[in-house]
Design an enzyme around this catalytic site. Structure first.
Site, PDB file in Angstrom:
ATOM      1  N   GLY A  11      36.955  41.397  40.725  1.00 57.47           N
ATOM      2  CA  GLY A  11      37.762  41.042  41.896  1.00 57.47           C
ATOM      3  C   GLY A  11      36.939  41.082  43.174  1.00 57.47           C
ATOM      4  O   GLY A  11      35.711  41.260  43.141  1.00 57.47           O
ATOM      5  N   ASP A  32      37.797  43.672  33.379  1.00 59.68           N
ATOM      6  CA  ASP A  32      38.739  42.866  34.171  1.00 59.68           C
ATOM      7  C   ASP A  32      39.517  41.949  33.230  1.00 59.68           C
ATOM      8  O   ASP A  32      38.983  41.503  32.217  1.00 59.68           O
ATOM      9  CB  ASP A  32      37.959  42.010  35.190  1.00 59.68           C
ATOM     10  CG  ASP A  32      38.794  41.697  36.423  1.00 59.68           C
ATOM     11  OD1 ASP A  32      38.426  42.151  37.512  1.00 59.68           O
ATOM     12  OD2 ASP A  32      39.814  40.997  36.280  1.00 59.68           O
ATOM     13  N   GLY A  37      40.719  38.157  39.557  1.00 61.95           N
ATOM     14  CA  GLY A  37      39.256  38.174  39.638  1.00 61.95           C
ATOM     15  C   GLY A  37      38.693  36.968  38.902  1.00 61.95           C
ATOM     16  O   GLY A  37      39.406  36.297  38.160  1.00 61.95           O
ATOM     17  N   TYR A  63      38.432  52.552  24.996  1.00 59.42           N
ATOM     18  CA  TYR A  63      37.593  53.635  24.483  1.00 59.42           C
ATOM     19  C   TYR A  63      36.136  53.311  24.753  1.00 59.42           C
ATOM     20  O   TYR A  63      35.566  52.446  24.077  1.00 59.42           O
ATOM     21  CB  TYR A  63      37.836  53.827  22.977  1.00 59.42           C
ATOM     22  CG  TYR A  63      39.269  54.207  22.679  1.00 59.42           C
ATOM     23  CD1 TYR A  63      39.684  55.538  22.745  1.00 59.42           C
ATOM     24  CD2 TYR A  63      40.215  53.230  22.386  1.00 59.42           C
ATOM     25  CE1 TYR A  63      41.009  55.879  22.518  1.00 59.42           C
ATOM     26  CE2 TYR A  63      41.541  53.565  22.155  1.00 59.42           C
ATOM     27  CZ  TYR A  63      41.929  54.890  22.230  1.00 59.42           C
ATOM     28  OH  TYR A  63      43.238  55.227  22.014  1.00 59.42           O
ATOM     29  N   THR A  91      50.408  47.737  35.544  1.00 52.98           N
ATOM     30  CA  THR A  91      48.963  47.870  35.801  1.00 52.98           C
ATOM     31  C   THR A  91      48.686  49.147  36.573  1.00 52.98           C
ATOM     32  O   THR A  91      47.766  49.893  36.244  1.00 52.98           O
ATOM     33  CB  THR A  91      48.435  46.633  36.568  1.00 52.98           C
ATOM     34  OG1 THR A  91      48.572  45.500  35.729  1.00 52.98           O
ATOM     35  CG2 THR A  91      46.978  46.802  36.959  1.00 52.98           C
ATOM     36  N   TYR A 144      54.328  47.066  44.014  1.00 55.26           N
ATOM     37  CA  TYR A 144      52.966  47.443  44.408  1.00 55.26           C
ATOM     38  C   TYR A 144      52.964  48.832  45.051  1.00 55.26           C
ATOM     39  O   TYR A 144      52.250  49.732  44.606  1.00 55.26           O
ATOM     40  CB  TYR A 144      52.428  46.401  45.383  1.00 55.26           C
ATOM     41  CG  TYR A 144      50.988  46.619  45.810  1.00 55.26           C
ATOM     42  CD1 TYR A 144      49.939  46.397  44.933  1.00 55.26           C
ATOM     43  CD2 TYR A 144      50.692  47.033  47.116  1.00 55.26           C
ATOM     44  CE1 TYR A 144      48.616  46.586  45.336  1.00 55.26           C
ATOM     45  CE2 TYR A 144      49.373  47.212  47.511  1.00 55.26           C
ATOM     46  CZ  TYR A 144      48.341  46.986  46.626  1.00 55.26           C
ATOM     47  OH  TYR A 144      47.040  47.175  47.025  1.00 55.26           O
ATOM     48  N   LYS A 148      51.581  52.157  43.192  1.00 56.54           N
ATOM     49  CA  LYS A 148      50.415  52.882  43.700  1.00 56.54           C
ATOM     50  C   LYS A 148      50.768  54.338  43.997  1.00 56.54           C
ATOM     51  O   LYS A 148      49.941  55.238  43.821  1.00 56.54           O
ATOM     52  CB  LYS A 148      49.892  52.204  44.968  1.00 56.54           C
ATOM     53  CG  LYS A 148      49.209  50.868  44.715  1.00 56.54           C
ATOM     54  CD  LYS A 148      47.832  51.066  44.094  1.00 56.54           C
ATOM     55  CE  LYS A 148      47.056  49.763  44.042  1.00 56.54           C
ATOM     56  NZ  LYS A 148      45.709  49.941  43.470  1.00 56.54           N
ATOM     57  N   ARG A 185      46.708  36.886  52.175  1.00 52.55           N
ATOM     58  CA  ARG A 185      46.048  37.877  53.038  1.00 52.55           C
ATOM     59  C   ARG A 185      45.632  37.170  54.321  1.00 52.55           C
ATOM     60  O   ARG A 185      45.094  36.062  54.302  1.00 52.55           O
ATOM     61  CB  ARG A 185      44.842  38.492  52.338  1.00 52.55           C
ATOM     62  CG  ARG A 185      45.285  39.327  51.137  1.00 52.55           C
ATOM     63  CD  ARG A 185      44.230  40.302  50.732  1.00 52.55           C
ATOM     64  NE  ARG A 185      43.913  40.182  49.333  1.00 52.55           N
ATOM     65  CZ  ARG A 185      43.125  41.030  48.689  1.00 52.55           C
ATOM     66  NH1 ARG A 185      42.575  42.043  49.320  1.00 52.55           N
ATOM     67  NH2 ARG A 185      42.870  40.860  47.420  1.00 52.55           N
TER      68      ARG A 185
HETATM   69  N1  LIG Z   1      41.401  44.449  49.718  1.00 57.19           N
HETATM   70  C1  LIG Z   1      42.187  45.273  50.350  1.00 57.19           C
HETATM   71  O1  LIG Z   1      42.383  45.128  51.573  1.00 57.19           O
HETATM   72  C2  LIG Z   1      42.840  46.435  49.651  1.00 57.19           C
HETATM   73  C3  LIG Z   1      43.650  47.293  50.412  1.00 57.19           C
HETATM   74  C4  LIG Z   1      44.259  48.356  49.777  1.00 57.19           C
HETATM   75  C5  LIG Z   1      44.038  48.596  48.431  1.00 57.19           C
HETATM   76  N2  LIG Z   1      43.251  47.764  47.723  1.00 57.19           N
HETATM   77  C6  LIG Z   1      43.084  48.057  46.289  1.00 57.19           C
HETATM   78  O2  LIG Z   1      41.760  47.825  45.865  1.00 57.19           O
HETATM   79  C7  LIG Z   1      41.754  47.289  44.547  1.00 57.19           C
HETATM   80  C8  LIG Z   1      40.953  45.998  44.525  1.00 57.19           C
HETATM   81  O3  LIG Z   1      41.559  45.069  45.414  1.00 57.19           O
HETATM   82  P1  LIG Z   1      40.940  43.633  45.729  1.00 57.19           P
HETATM   83  O4  LIG Z   1      41.228  43.340  47.146  1.00 57.19           O
HETATM   84  O5  LIG Z   1      39.550  43.584  45.232  1.00 57.19           O
HETATM   85  O6  LIG Z   1      41.904  42.710  44.850  1.00 57.19           O
HETATM   86  P2  LIG Z   1      41.552  41.658  43.708  1.00 57.19           P
HETATM   87  O7  LIG Z   1      42.853  41.050  43.293  1.00 57.19           O
HETATM   88  O8  LIG Z   1      40.465  40.756  44.152  1.00 57.19           O
HETATM   89  O9  LIG Z   1      40.994  42.581  42.554  1.00 57.19           O
HETATM   90  C9  LIG Z   1      41.770  43.172  41.568  1.00 57.19           C
HETATM   91  C10 LIG Z   1      41.088  42.944  40.244  1.00 57.19           C
HETATM   92  O10 LIG Z   1      41.838  43.603  39.202  1.00 57.19           O
HETATM   93  C11 LIG Z   1      41.959  42.723  38.114  1.00 57.19           C
HETATM   94  N3  LIG Z   1      43.155  43.114  37.365  1.00 57.19           N
HETATM   95  C12 LIG Z   1      44.452  42.984  37.747  1.00 57.19           C
HETATM   96  N4  LIG Z   1      45.272  43.483  36.807  1.00 57.19           N
HETATM   97  C13 LIG Z   1      44.466  43.939  35.814  1.00 57.19           C
HETATM   98  C14 LIG Z   1      44.709  44.549  34.553  1.00 57.19           C
HETATM   99  N5  LIG Z   1      45.958  44.812  34.126  1.00 57.19           N
HETATM  100  N6  LIG Z   1      43.648  44.871  33.781  1.00 57.19           N
HETATM  101  C15 LIG Z   1      42.379  44.597  34.173  1.00 57.19           C
HETATM  102  N7  LIG Z   1      42.093  44.012  35.352  1.00 57.19           N
HETATM  103  C16 LIG Z   1      43.127  43.696  36.158  1.00 57.19           C
HETATM  104  C17 LIG Z   1      42.034  41.344  38.729  1.00 57.19           C
HETATM  105  O11 LIG Z   1      41.738  40.298  37.836  1.00 57.19           O
HETATM  106  C18 LIG Z   1      41.027  41.466  39.863  1.00 57.19           C
HETATM  107  O12 LIG Z   1      39.737  41.155  39.432  1.00 57.19           O
HETATM  108  C19 LIG Z   1      43.211  47.110  44.142  1.00 57.19           C
HETATM  109  O13 LIG Z   1      43.597  48.205  43.352  1.00 57.19           O
HETATM  110  C20 LIG Z   1      43.946  47.117  45.446  1.00 57.19           C
HETATM  111  O14 LIG Z   1      45.254  47.623  45.297  1.00 57.19           O
HETATM  112  C21 LIG Z   1      42.655  46.680  48.299  1.00 57.19           C
END
Ligand SMILES: NC(=O)c1ccc[n+]([C@@H]2O[C@H](COP(=O)([O-])OP(=O)(O)OC[C@H]3O[C@@H](n4cnc5c(N)ncnc54)[C@H](O)[C@@H]3O)[C@@H](O)[C@H]2O)c1
Length: 322
Positions: A11, A32, A37, A63, A91, A144, A148, A185
């Site tokens: 991601g 992932d 992603g 594992y 998730t 969400y 979390k 976003r």
């Molecule tokens: N970017 C931000 O501003 C922000 C703010 C607060 C929290 N976060 C947290 O940071 C983390 C990454 O966010 P991001 O901005 O990179 O988002 P993103 O959507 O780009 O990345 C999330 C990744 O998780 C993967 N994913 C989703 N569900 C999955 C599953 N069940 N199994 C395996 N992979 C899975 C997606 O394919 C993706 O690659 C998230 O947990 C998000 O909640 C991000």
């Protein structure tokens, strides 16, 4: 050298984290399911001898032998996390249970990428880690926010009950290259709209404030959190406390892209927080860290990324995502 697992590693944030951990000399296993992603995000790492990519959904057990786990897997933008809200909660919650179970089995240290959304629509400003939040449990964002929050609960129960080494990081709005276009976003939306010359959509009057952290600052802090002493668990806020109104952001994007897009105003969506700003005193003290990248500088790098995407054949991706 350690073996590190990054869930959600393909991601936006995860791919930057994988890069930085490899550069620090570690073995990195990126897991992932490619929901939000892409392989393209980690394509430049595929030939790296210490990098491994595994397609896996963390709602199922995993594992593997690792020393540390960065648990980032979870769609992060409203459009994506509301697409299948039940899967989003799974998730966060089943994913946390599976990753905590793995950490317990292999005695790994584990970090949770939590979010400022755990504060909901806050009555206190800025938000410190001690604030419990004001979250709607039954709204469209709840899958969400509550997912979390429950993940944080699980982390702390594993710590209390099993003495697991945990770290909980509450991430505030972060932006940078490899964000998805049109994912709701605000930074990526504005940049893509400006580059195309489309209208820039502002919800409400644009006076709601946000703080924006550049991805490099965020990743730096995350790695520092993982390195803290075992008795430090967090939760710890990571973000950039400098506040901008959405209107100011739109104007900065217009300036940096040289775009002639018009600003158009639409009604605020349900549960949209009016104000969000991290109190990062704890991070400054515990990590000797504070953000260093100015908004204009971070926006310039992000604009360059989206420009390149538009110019080098990824145009279709942007079109499809509209
Ligand atoms: N970017 C931000 O501003 C922000 C703010 C607060 C929290 N976060 C947290 O940071 C983390 C990454 O966010 P991001 O901005 O990179 O988002 P993103 O959507 O780009 O990345 C999330 C990744 O998780 C993967 N994913 C989703 N569900 C999955 C599953 N069940 N199994 C395996 N992979 C899975 C997606 O394919 C993706 O690659 C998230 O947990 C998000 O909640 C991000």
């Amino acid at each position: 050298m350690k073996t590190l697992l990054v869930t959600g590693g393909a991601g936006f944030l995860g791919s930057h984290l994988c890069e930085r951990l490899l550069a620090a000399g570690h073995d990195v296993l990126c897991v992932d399911n490619f929901f939000t992603g892409t392989k393209a995000n980690v394509a430049h790492l595929m030939e790296h001898p210490r990098f491994e990519l595994l397609r896996h959904d963390i709602t199922f057990p995993l594992y593997v032998e690792v020393d540390e786990i960065y648990n980032l897997a979870c769609p992060a933008s409203p459009i994506h996390y509301q697409f299948d809200p039940v899967q989003t909660t799974k998730t966060s919650v089943h994913g946390a249970i599976n990753m905590l179970g793995l950490a317990k089995r292999v005695k790994a240290k584990i970090l949770q990428a939590s979010t400022s959304e755990v504060y909901g629509d806050p009555e206190v400003h800025p938000q410190t880690e001690g604030y419990w939040g004001r979250v709607n449990p039954v709204g469209p964002r709840s899958c969400y926010d509550e997912g979390k929050r429950c993940a944080e609960t699980l982390f702390f129960d594993y710590w209390r009950q099993h003495r697991l080494r945990i770290k909980v990081v509450r991430i505030f709005n972060t932006y940078g290259p490899r964000m998805l276009p049109h994912d709701g976003r605000v930074v990526s939306n504005f940049i893509v709209q400006a580059l195309r010359g489309d209208d820039i959509t502002i919800y409400g009057e644009g006076m709601q404030t946000r703080s924006f952290c550049y991805v490099d600052d965020l990743i730096d802090a995350m790695i520092r959190v993982m390195a803290t002493a075992d008795d430090f668990t967090g939760p710890i806020n990571i973000g950039n406390p400098r506040e901008f109104t959405i209107l100011e952001l739109a104007q900065a994007v217009l300036r940096l892209t040289g775009s002639r897009s018009r600003l158009v105003f639409k009604p605020l969506p349900a549960d949209d927080p009016k104000q969000r700003q991290p109190d990062i005193a704890l991070a400054e003290k515990m990590l000797d860290w504070s953000p260093t990248v100015e908004l204009d500088c971070g926006l310039e790098k992000t604009v360059s990324y989206f420009k390149a995407q538009l110019q080098t054949g990824e145009r279709e991706t942007l079109d499809l995502a509209r």
